[in-house]
Scaffold this motif. Sequence first.
Motif, PDB file in Angstrom:
ATOM      1  N   UNK A  92       0.838  -1.195   0.000  1.00 20.63           N
ATOM      2  CA  UNK A  92       0.000   0.000   0.000  1.00 20.63           C
ATOM      3  C   UNK A  92       0.872   1.243   0.000  1.00 20.63           C
ATOM      4  N   UNK A  93       0.367   2.278  -0.626  1.00 20.07           N
ATOM      5  CA  UNK A  93       1.082   3.548  -0.671  1.00 20.07           C
ATOM      6  C   UNK A  93       1.104   4.186   0.713  1.00 20.07           C
ATOM      7  N   UNK A  94       2.220   4.804   1.059  1.00 21.52           N
ATOM      8  CA  UNK A  94       2.323   5.469   2.366  1.00 21.52           C
ATOM      9  C   UNK A  94       1.407   6.681   2.437  1.00 21.52           C
ATOM     10  N   UNK A  95       1.288   7.397   1.328  1.00 14.08           N
ATOM     11  CA  UNK A  95       0.379   8.542   1.211  1.00 14.08           C
ATOM     12  C   UNK A  95      -0.223   8.542  -0.184  1.00 14.08           C
ATOM     13  N   UNK A  96      -1.508   8.819  -0.353  1.00 15.98           N
ATOM     14  CA  UNK A  96      -2.460   9.005   0.745  1.00 15.98           C
ATOM     15  C   UNK A  96      -2.885   7.666   1.329  1.00 15.98           C
ATOM     16  N   UNK A  97      -3.258   7.688   2.604  1.00 19.83           N
ATOM     17  CA  UNK A  97      -3.739   6.480   3.262  1.00 19.83           C
ATOM     18  C   UNK A  97      -5.226   6.278   2.951  1.00 19.83           C
ATOM     19  N   UNK A 111      -3.731   3.922  -4.331  1.00 20.61           N
ATOM     20  CA  UNK A 111      -3.852   3.085  -3.145  1.00 20.61           C
ATOM     21  C   UNK A 111      -2.642   2.167  -3.025  1.00 20.61           C
ATOM     22  N   UNK A 112      -2.175   1.655  -4.181  1.00 22.07           N
ATOM     23  CA  UNK A 112      -1.019   0.758  -4.214  1.00 22.07           C
ATOM     24  C   UNK A 112       0.258   1.552  -4.403  1.00 22.07           C
ATOM     25  N   UNK A 113       1.313   1.101  -3.765  1.00 19.21           N
ATOM     26  CA  UNK A 113       2.619   1.750  -3.894  1.00 19.21           C
ATOM     27  C   UNK A 113       3.081   1.647  -5.349  1.00 19.21           C
ATOM     28  N   UNK A 114       3.274   2.785  -6.057  1.00 11.19           N
ATOM     29  CA  UNK A 114       3.664   2.728  -7.474  1.00 11.19           C
ATOM     30  C   UNK A 114       5.021   2.081  -7.702  1.00 11.19           C
ATOM     31  N   UNK A 115       5.855   2.021  -6.649  1.00 12.76           N
ATOM     32  CA  UNK A 115       7.146   1.340  -6.796  1.00 12.76           C
ATOM     33  C   UNK A 115       6.987  -0.182  -6.767  1.00 12.76           C
ATOM     34  N   UNK A 116       5.836  -0.649  -6.310  1.00 10.98           N
ATOM     35  CA  UNK A 116       5.586  -2.081  -6.202  1.00 10.98           C
ATOM     36  C   UNK A 116       4.640  -2.555  -7.310  1.00 10.98           C
ATOM     37  N   UNK A 117       3.545  -1.808  -7.514  1.00 11.04           N
ATOM     38  CA  UNK A 117       2.539  -2.190  -8.503  1.00 11.04           C
ATOM     39  C   UNK A 117       2.128  -0.961  -9.321  1.00 11.04           C
ATOM     40  N   UNK A 118       2.170  -1.086 -10.636  1.00  2.36           N
ATOM     41  CA  UNK A 118       1.696  -0.038 -11.530  1.00  2.36           C
ATOM     42  C   UNK A 118       0.384  -0.502 -12.138  1.00  2.36           C
TER      43      UNK A 118
END
Length: 456
Positions: free
Chosen positions: A306-311, A365-372
């Motif tokens: 999950x992305x750190x921001x926004x929660x 919602x998803x961390x762009x460094x993990x999932x695009x």
Amino acid sequence: FRIDLELAIEYGYYTSYNNNSDSITDDDDDGQNSGAYIFRPTVPNQTLHTLPPCVATNEADAVQFIPSEIGLEVHTAYGECGKCWIRQIVRVVKDQPWIEVEYKVGPIPIDDGHGKEVVARFSTPSLQNQGVFYTDSNARAFMKRIRDYRPSWNLTKSYEPIAGNYYPINAAIYIEDSNASVTLLTDRARGGGSILDGTVEVKIQRRTLVDDHRGVDEPLNETTGGMAPYPPYGDANRIGGGVTVSGVLRLMVGGGSSGARLARSVMDDIFAQPLIFVGSAPSSSSGGINAKERNLSDLRPSFSVLSATPKLPPNVFLVTLKRLYEFESDSGTSSLLLIRLAHQYGHMDDVDVMSKPVQVNLQVLLDPDIHRVVSVTEKTLSGNQNWTSFVETKYNWTEPVPPEEEPFGRGHHTQGGDTDSTTITLHPLDIRTFHVLVDLPEAAEELTSVDRRDKN
């Protein structure tokens, strides 16, 4: 904001009806036993037999106050006739809006020849709920309950004033008046009610001695050693002593007519608590480790997709985040994720703030460094068909709803990297399910390489 309430916690039991030894003077009494499927006290309006705190004969039975940096614990034991068989820990934790009550019950004594329905009761005499209380329906809508009343038919006589006012509780029960509210949250499904004004009680353990003749064909008398085989291979007798069970309840207090809002704010936290795992790995600087140990040493101390921001908004619960499968595509490594989001509040639970519709952008919602995110397709609740296909093929009991009038914009489907097109709206008590196709950037592939090597 401060609420002052006198609050008492009691433990006790109702004795279970046994038609071999008990009788009720009533023409309509059918001799129905209390058992696995039926709860029935020996006397319909039986007063709860409360257990006193144990007289301390050793340190384990003494009342203990244990302060710490994060709060206070109070340990108490309950029982009678020299047997302490209920133990309680009350926790008040700093910066938490609830009081936690952890209990351990058992073995339930049956030396007197009576089964027992063990109850925890929370009493606040100043709160006058006038026979009204609320229980959740599968942790979604709250249902209004009125003591000795049925909304669909005329209840002229309450034959079971105790059992007849028990209702299923999956997440929470609350009582309220214009001045205060008391909410009780549970960690599992159980029965409960408000038998007296100003009280909430829940069943925490049972042990009966006769069958209720509803299909199990044995008493609800669980023992540590199980039971002998049924005839002709054995006598089906119970082996060992009664079992001991433990559980957790959380109590919240608030202003008048705020019971639902109190419950919604934390009910998912107790019902879906984090699972804690502990492990270790050798340091990467240690010498002579093998390939598998080197893979373990690559693990990060923390990780979230999950992305750190926004929660996530405070009124949205992430019900499911699951990788269905991974595959190689033209763009590299891709994954199909199952994401299920729920709006935690009902329409009238917190009208000014939390009950309003809320938007969630799945792209961020998803961390762009993990999932695009590549595409988003809405599914039915179970995730086994597209929402649009479901709407097109389902039987319409009323006039069909044109697609442009489909409520809440259901059937969400996007393709491409437009962040606006991946924003969905959750209305009160919505649960929406999505298949999200994602690409894994190179950085993400490195983070998950250990996982893939282990699978290979």
